[in-house]
Design an enzyme around this catalytic site. Structure first.
Site, PDB file in Angstrom:
ATOM      1  N   GLN A  13     -80.313 -11.865 -60.952  1.00 56.82           N
ATOM      2  CA  GLN A  13     -79.770 -11.767 -59.588  1.00 56.82           C
ATOM      3  C   GLN A  13     -78.742 -12.867 -59.321  1.00 56.82           C
ATOM      4  O   GLN A  13     -77.660 -12.612 -58.800  1.00 56.82           O
ATOM      5  CB  GLN A  13     -80.900 -11.845 -58.547  1.00 56.82           C
ATOM      6  N   ASP A  35     -78.021 -14.226 -72.051  1.00 58.16           N
ATOM      7  CA  ASP A  35     -79.275 -13.670 -71.535  1.00 58.16           C
ATOM      8  C   ASP A  35     -80.061 -13.146 -72.724  1.00 58.16           C
ATOM      9  O   ASP A  35     -79.489 -12.853 -73.778  1.00 58.16           O
ATOM     10  CB  ASP A  35     -78.990 -12.528 -70.544  1.00 58.16           C
ATOM     11  N   ILE A  36     -81.372 -13.008 -72.532  1.00 55.31           N
ATOM     12  CA  ILE A  36     -82.198 -12.432 -73.601  1.00 55.31           C
ATOM     13  C   ILE A  36     -81.887 -10.948 -73.765  1.00 55.31           C
ATOM     14  O   ILE A  36     -82.024 -10.386 -74.840  1.00 55.31           O
ATOM     15  CB  ILE A  36     -83.702 -12.679 -73.307  1.00 55.31           C
ATOM     16  N   ARG A  37     -81.426 -10.315 -72.663  1.00 52.22           N
ATOM     17  CA  ARG A  37     -81.037  -8.902 -72.726  1.00 52.22           C
ATOM     18  C   ARG A  37     -79.583  -8.825 -73.151  1.00 52.22           C
ATOM     19  O   ARG A  37     -78.759  -9.601 -72.644  1.00 52.22           O
ATOM     20  CB  ARG A  37     -81.161  -8.249 -71.341  1.00 52.22           C
ATOM     21  N   ILE A  52     -83.970 -18.344 -74.540  1.00 50.48           N
ATOM     22  CA  ILE A  52     -83.990 -19.776 -74.238  1.00 50.48           C
ATOM     23  C   ILE A  52     -85.205 -20.483 -74.850  1.00 50.48           C
ATOM     24  O   ILE A  52     -85.217 -21.705 -74.990  1.00 50.48           O
ATOM     25  CB  ILE A  52     -83.897 -20.016 -72.704  1.00 50.48           C
ATOM     26  N   TYR A 141     -96.064 -19.750 -60.397  1.00 59.27           N
ATOM     27  CA  TYR A 141     -94.631 -20.013 -60.287  1.00 59.27           C
ATOM     28  C   TYR A 141     -94.384 -21.371 -59.619  1.00 59.27           C
ATOM     29  O   TYR A 141     -93.607 -22.193 -60.113  1.00 59.27           O
ATOM     30  CB  TYR A 141     -94.016 -18.876 -59.476  1.00 59.27           C
ATOM     31  N   LYS A 145     -92.622 -24.733 -61.085  1.00 59.99           N
ATOM     32  CA  LYS A 145     -91.420 -25.318 -60.472  1.00 59.99           C
ATOM     33  C   LYS A 145     -91.671 -26.781 -60.085  1.00 59.99           C
ATOM     34  O   LYS A 145     -90.793 -27.629 -60.248  1.00 59.99           O
ATOM     35  CB  LYS A 145     -90.990 -24.505 -59.245  1.00 59.99           C
TER      36      LYS A 145
HETATM   37  P1  NAD Z   1     -83.839 -12.931 -62.346  1.00 56.48           P
HETATM   38  O1  NAD Z   1     -85.224 -12.563 -62.741  1.00 56.48           O
HETATM   39  O2  NAD Z   1     -83.031 -11.981 -61.558  1.00 56.48           O
HETATM   40  O3  NAD Z   1     -82.998 -13.306 -63.637  1.00 56.48           O
HETATM   41  C1  NAD Z   1     -83.523 -14.058 -64.699  1.00 56.48           C
HETATM   42  C2  NAD Z   1     -82.763 -13.686 -65.958  1.00 56.48           C
HETATM   43  O4  NAD Z   1     -83.324 -14.442 -67.035  1.00 56.48           O
HETATM   44  C3  NAD Z   1     -82.894 -12.199 -66.335  1.00 56.48           C
HETATM   45  O5  NAD Z   1     -81.620 -11.627 -66.530  1.00 56.48           O
HETATM   46  C4  NAD Z   1     -83.691 -12.220 -67.631  1.00 56.48           C
HETATM   47  O6  NAD Z   1     -83.319 -11.194 -68.556  1.00 56.48           O
HETATM   48  C5  NAD Z   1     -83.368 -13.599 -68.176  1.00 56.48           C
HETATM   49  N1  NAD Z   1     -84.396 -14.088 -69.104  1.00 56.48           N
HETATM   50  C6  NAD Z   1     -85.728 -13.892 -69.043  1.00 56.48           C
HETATM   51  N2  NAD Z   1     -86.320 -14.475 -70.099  1.00 56.48           N
HETATM   52  C7  NAD Z   1     -85.339 -15.059 -70.818  1.00 56.48           C
HETATM   53  C8  NAD Z   1     -85.323 -15.818 -72.016  1.00 56.48           C
HETATM   54  N3  NAD Z   1     -86.445 -16.069 -72.713  1.00 56.48           N
HETATM   55  N4  NAD Z   1     -84.140 -16.286 -72.471  1.00 56.48           N
HETATM   56  C9  NAD Z   1     -82.985 -16.021 -71.798  1.00 56.48           C
HETATM   57  N5  NAD Z   1     -82.933 -15.281 -70.670  1.00 56.48           N
HETATM   58  C10 NAD Z   1     -84.104 -14.812 -70.189  1.00 56.48           C
HETATM   59  O7  NAD Z   1     -83.949 -14.344 -61.617  1.00 56.48           O
HETATM   60  P2  NAD Z   1     -82.954 -14.949 -60.508  1.00 56.48           P
HETATM   61  O8  NAD Z   1     -83.389 -14.429 -59.200  1.00 56.48           O
HETATM   62  O9  NAD Z   1     -81.549 -14.807 -60.943  1.00 56.48           O
HETATM   63  O10 NAD Z   1     -83.418 -16.481 -60.546  1.00 56.48           O
HETATM   64  C11 NAD Z   1     -82.795 -17.427 -61.384  1.00 56.48           C
HETATM   65  C12 NAD Z   1     -83.475 -18.772 -61.186  1.00 56.48           C
HETATM   66  O11 NAD Z   1     -83.424 -19.141 -59.813  1.00 56.48           O
HETATM   67  C13 NAD Z   1     -84.965 -18.810 -61.568  1.00 56.48           C
HETATM   68  O12 NAD Z   1     -85.270 -20.067 -62.106  1.00 56.48           O
HETATM   69  C14 NAD Z   1     -85.661 -18.651 -60.256  1.00 56.48           C
HETATM   70  O13 NAD Z   1     -86.929 -19.239 -60.271  1.00 56.48           O
HETATM   71  C15 NAD Z   1     -84.735 -19.403 -59.330  1.00 56.48           C
HETATM   72  N6  NAD Z   1     -84.882 -18.978 -57.932  1.00 56.48           N
HETATM   73  C16 NAD Z   1     -84.466 -17.737 -57.545  1.00 56.48           C
HETATM   74  C17 NAD Z   1     -84.617 -17.344 -56.223  1.00 56.48           C
HETATM   75  C18 NAD Z   1     -84.184 -15.992 -55.748  1.00 56.48           C
HETATM   76  O14 NAD Z   1     -84.445 -15.640 -54.578  1.00 56.48           O
HETATM   77  N7  NAD Z   1     -83.513 -15.203 -56.568  1.00 56.48           N
HETATM   78  C19 NAD Z   1     -85.201 -18.230 -55.300  1.00 56.48           C
HETATM   79  C20 NAD Z   1     -85.649 -19.466 -55.739  1.00 56.48           C
HETATM   80  C21 NAD Z   1     -85.452 -19.842 -57.052  1.00 56.48           C
HETATM   81  C1  AKB Z   2     -89.481 -15.536 -55.200  1.00 55.40           C
HETATM   82  O1  AKB Z   2     -89.774 -14.849 -54.186  1.00 55.40           O
HETATM   83  O2  AKB Z   2     -90.224 -15.693 -56.164  1.00 55.40           O
HETATM   84  C2  AKB Z   2     -88.153 -16.240 -55.198  1.00 55.40           C
HETATM   85  C3  AKB Z   2     -88.316 -17.641 -54.734  1.00 55.40           C
HETATM   86  C4  AKB Z   2     -88.329 -17.941 -53.299  1.00 55.40           C
HETATM   87  O3  AKB Z   2     -88.448 -18.524 -55.531  1.00 55.40           O
HETATM   88  N1  AKB Z   2     -87.226 -15.508 -54.409  1.00 55.40           N
END
Ligand code: NAD
Ligand code: AKB
Length: 311
Positions: A13, A35-37, A52, A141, A145
């Site tokens: 995202q 990315d892993i994908r 990673i 989670y 963190k």
């Molecule tokens: P997401 O799940 O949308 O994307 C994570 C990506 O990591 C995916 O594309 C997945 O394929 C990739 N991935 C998974 N395992 C992997 C691996 N072993 N090696 C390489 N890539 C791998 O997550 P996001 O929402 O983009 O969040 C990114 C970061 O931000 C995370 O650390 C998350 O905790 C943090 N975060 C996100 C939000 C939110 O609302 N989106 C809020 C707080 C914190």
């Molecule tokens: C989740 O809901 O897990 C994330 C976050 C707030 O870390 N959007």
């Protein structure tokens, strides 16, 4: 050395939008997506498929491209982590160590690693949650963190690693879908509204959570990474805030534009996660240290989402 960025987890995202903005600012070839994908999309090039967890593979890619900065986004989010606790702990911690150790060894210069409002727990003050406060997270989670924050702070103090971090709230955008979070309902609701489908909300109607429009989050991320080193006084993670709303409040804004839109509430396991998190966040340290200020509120967010979500 000229700036060369590796974004890990670039298909997610945040990564999808972060890569675009980093390339707008620093040039396409300065930003390697990974990315892993596999990506399969020529528009995402330069792209490397990378797990990673594999330190050797990471090392190879970093050296091959002369990477100077890593933005580490790969993680399992809150709802998925509750289903797969061991994988969440392994990925969220090992990925971080692999990147921090590259910085400790002087191979890269700077690291961005996101934390979350999930570091807080039920004993944390819920309203205007301070930067420094009680932190007793009750989710896998959140535990990962909080541990990650402590390790970032440790590497900064002990090894002078330039690691920078934000405690993101729930992030909302129309360009990329969220993956496995508790705040995801606030994106899903717009898709149902656009499809004129009844929306089933997995949280109770009065569950207030901190949220942010993605554009603000991307700007905060790059601003923090570009801030002078001496201004970045917190090396665990900065609180940042955008807006706060409940499902009932976002629904009320949407029906101004989609009057026949219906909602029902069927709370599931994610309610317990949401109930343990803050309702609103005090981000005054981020404002003071490096000038952070959100631009979007619930009304501007809802308008942008309703205008742009395509179904
Ligand atoms: P997401 O799940 O949308 O994307 C994570 C990506 O990591 C995916 O594309 C997945 O394929 C990739 N991935 C998974 N395992 C992997 C691996 N072993 N090696 C390489 N890539 C791998 O997550 P996001 O929402 O983009 O969040 C990114 C970061 O931000 C995370 O650390 C998350 O905790 C943090 N975060 C996100 C939000 C939110 O609302 N989106 C809020 C707080 C914190
Ligand atoms: C989740 O809901 O897990 C994330 C976050 C707030 O870390 N959007």
């Amino acid at each position: 050395m000229s700036k060369k960025i590796l974004v890990v987890g670039s298909s997610g995202q945040i990564g999808t939008e972060l890569v675009i903005e980093l390339r707008n600012r620093f040039g396409r070839d300065a930003v390697i997506a990974s990315d892993i994908r596999s990506s399969g999309d020529p528009m995402v090039e330069p792209f490397e498929q990378l797990d990673i967890m594999n330190g050797d593979q990471l090392n190879k890619i970093v050296k091959q491209h002369g990477i100077t900065e890593v933005y580490l986004l790969a993680a399992l989010l809150s709802a998925t982590a509750e289903q797969k606790p061991q994988l969440a702990w392994d990925l969220n911690m090992q990925g971080l160590f692999n990147v921090l150790n590259l910085a400790k060894d002087g191979v890269i210069e700077k690291v961005f690693w996101p934390s979350s409002i999930a570091v807080f727990g039920p004993s944390t003050p819920k309203i205007n949650t301070p930067q420094v406060t009680i932190m007793e997270p009750t989710t896998v989670y959140g535990i990962s963190k909080l541990a990650g924050e402590r390790w970032c702070d440790y590497y900064a103090r002990k090894y002078d690693v330039d690691v920078r971090s934000l405690r993101y709230p729930g992030l909302i955008s129309y360009k990329s879908l969220p993956g496995g979070g508790t705040t995801d309902y606030a994106v899903d609701i717009f898709y149902s509204a656009k499809k004129r489908e009844k929306f089933t909300c997995f949280l109770k109607k009065d569950t207030a959570l901190p949220m942010m429009y993605m554009e603000d989050a991307i700007r905060a991320t790059i601003d923090l990474m570009e801030a002078p080193k001496e201004n970045v006084l917190i090396r665990s993670s900065y609180n940042i805030a955008g807006m706060t709303f409940t499902p009932e409040e976002i629904y009320a804004v949407i029906i101004n534009s989609v009057p026949d839109f219906e909602i029902e509430y069927k709370p599931d396991f994610r309610q317990e996660i949401a109930s343990s998190w803050p309702a609103s966040i005090d981000d005054s340290r981020a404002s003071k240290d490096w000038g952070w200020q959100a631009k979007h509120d619930l009304n501007s967010l809802a308008q942008i989402m309703l205008d742009n979500v395509s179904v």
